[in-house]
Design an enzyme around this catalytic site. Structure first.
Site, short mmCIF file in Angstrom:
data_model
loop_
_atom_site.label_atom_id
_atom_site.label_comp_id
_atom_site.label_asym_id
_atom_site.label_seq_id
_atom_site.Cartn_x
_atom_site.Cartn_y
_atom_site.Cartn_z
N ALA A 1 -17.65 -1.96 -5.80
CA ALA A 1 -17.19 -2.68 -4.89
C ALA A 1 -17.41 -4.22 -5.15
CB ALA A 1 -17.67 -2.19 -3.32
N ARG B 1 -20.98 14.90 -2.98
CA ARG B 1 -21.28 13.83 -2.13
C ARG B 1 -21.27 14.66 -0.88
NH1 ARG B 1 -19.85 8.53 -4.22
NH2 ARG B 1 -18.77 8.78 -5.98
N ARG C 1 -18.34 3.28 3.84
CA ARG C 1 -17.24 2.80 3.17
C ARG C 1 -15.84 2.21 4.12
NH1 ARG C 1 -15.63 2.24 -2.17
NH2 ARG C 1 -17.50 3.41 -2.66
N GLU D 1 0.99 -1.37 -0.02
CA GLU D 1 -0.04 -0.01 -0.07
C GLU D 1 0.93 1.14 0.03
OE1 GLU D 1 -2.53 3.03 0.16
OE2 GLU D 1 -3.14 0.72 -0.41
N ASP E 1 -10.54 -1.32 -9.85
CA ASP E 1 -10.34 -0.21 -10.50
C ASP E 1 -9.41 -0.20 -11.61
OD1 ASP E 1 -12.48 1.04 -9.44
OD2 ASP E 1 -11.47 2.54 -8.30
#
Length: 421
Positions: A321, A189, A116, A41, A308
């Site tokens: 997702a 959002r 999320r 990551e 993605d």
């Protein structure tokens, strides 16, 4: 093909990107002792941007098969029980008069909603402690034709070697040839604490979006709202489309904070329950919605795309997702049966099963958004539009995850047999 490879057949798998798909894949693979799994990551912790995430019944079935359903039930908007539920309530809402329902999409489980961050944390909490490596930004890789090994080169100068590189991050420098396209869509959002919603005569917060996932529709615009966090928060996502700008390069950051008045002005004159809801969004963000054109392949040697990186899509079917989790489910099922000698056959089977299925959802997600905004071939013909919208979710139960897994394993076996000829 042996279902229990010997220790000498250890398969080293590197996952680049700690999003939902990457974490799901790492967790599934970590349960097999003969697999060495490392997830890299770029940031210092696993995190997801955005607020709400939804999944449908087929994704829930995968979580059940992975033994994760009890943990996810605790953080869902309500515990999924398989009963018929509302996917979305579609309303015509672009008038200051009260709008009207023109379609109610219903299906088993309805749409299962989460915050999320809570959704991601379930995967993180179940991941073994020795799998994750943070601050590792992949800048390049090289493959050898002799043994198909992949050497990873990180920004900090470190290197690693693996037999398979699974790439989830779409913003990696490794994917310059996979260019996201601006769809001409801008989204806003925001989150609303349920305590801010005006109360009814029964002294309870009163708004349709608390009880039912809502899709408020108007020409070239629509507003999505649904509850998350056990009904304590309303997630709001609004869209405004300029189809003539599809494919035009977007100038500026894709995600920025914006004034609340910008959001409210965009939907001024809509029906009262939309206007009243948007007035409660205090700190909206503006998103330039991009997606990928359909890719012709997901594998190159021992490198495989997922999530993605493979099929970044618009959010109009709430499927991003779930599609990443399906990638992880099929890929992990294959790699659990593979060895360094036959991993190419396993990756080819993954591509065969997932490429066409995910590309269909990518393509139809964008088309669904056009339907919601009356700019599809159905226009405002509600008698045709409602069934057409419902049909957009046919992929949910066209097959089962178990059937897809069986097909993938059969293809793997067939690919391996052909390679021996």
């Amino acid at each position: 093909m042996s279902s229990n490879p010997s220790p000498r057949q250890t398969l080293r798998i590197a996952i680049c990107g700690g999003g939902i798909g990457g974490l799901c894949l790492a967790l599934a693979l970590s349960r097999h002792a003969h697999l060495q799994v490392d997830i890299y990551e770029a940031t210092q912790r696993f995190k997801e941007i955005g607020a709400g995430v939804m999944i449908w019944s087929r994704t829930w079935r995968i979580l059940e098969l992975m033994g994760l359903a009890p943990a996810f039930s605790l953080v869902a908007h309500a515990s999924p029980d398989g009963s018929m539920g509302v996917g979305f309530n579609f309303r015509r809402s672009d008038s200051s008069d009260e709008g009207f329902q023109f379609h109610l999409a219903e299906m088993p489980y309805g749409c299962i909603r989460f915050h999320r961050a809570d959704f991601l944390d379930v995967f993180v909490d179940h991941l073994p402690s020795n799998v994750a490596h943070f601050g590792k930004r992949l800048v390049s890789y090289s493959q050898t034709h002799e043994n198909a090994m992949v050497t990873l080169h990180f920004e900090d100068g470190d290197t690693a070697i693996c037999d398979v590189l699974a790439q989830e991050e779409r913003n990696s420098t490794l994917l310059r040839h996979v260019n996201p396209v601006w769809t001409g869509i801008i989204a806003y959002r925001g989150l609303i604490d349920i305590d801010k919603i005006p109360k009814s005569k029964l002294d309870e917060p009163d708004h349709r979006a608390i009880r039912t996932p809502m899709m408020y529709c108007g020409p070239s615009k629509h507003v999505v709202s649904y509850s998350i966090c056990r009904g304590n928060i309303i997630n709001v996502v609004t869209f405004t489309s300029a189809s003539d700008k599809y494919g035009v390069p977007y100038n500026g950051d894709w995600v920025v904070e914006c004034p609340a008045q910008e959001l409210r002005q965009c939907y001024a004159g809509w029906e009262p329950e939309v206007v009243s809801l948007l007035e409660l969004v205090e700190h909206p963000t503006r998103w330039a919605i991009h997606h990928l054109n359909e890719l012709p392949c997901y594998i190159a040697g021992s490198v495989v795309l997922m999530g993605d990186a493979a099929h970044a899509m618009t959010p109009h079917q709430g499927a991003g997702a779930g599609q990443a989790i399906e990638d992880a489910f099929i890929l992990s099922s294959l790699l659990a049966q593979a060895s360094p000698k036959n991993v190419g056959a396993a990756l080819a089977a993954y591509e065969t099963v997932r490429l066409s299925a995910a590309n269909e959802v990518l393509r139809e997600s964008y088309r669904s958004g056009m339907m919601y905004e009356f700019i599809s071939e159905f226009g405002e013909d509600y008698e045709r539009l409602g069934p057409a919208i419902q049909k957009q979710w046919d992929w949910i139960d066209r097959t089962t995850p178990e059937q897809d897994r069986m097909r993938a394993l059969e293809l793997f076996k067939l690919n391996e047999q052909r390679s021996r000829l």
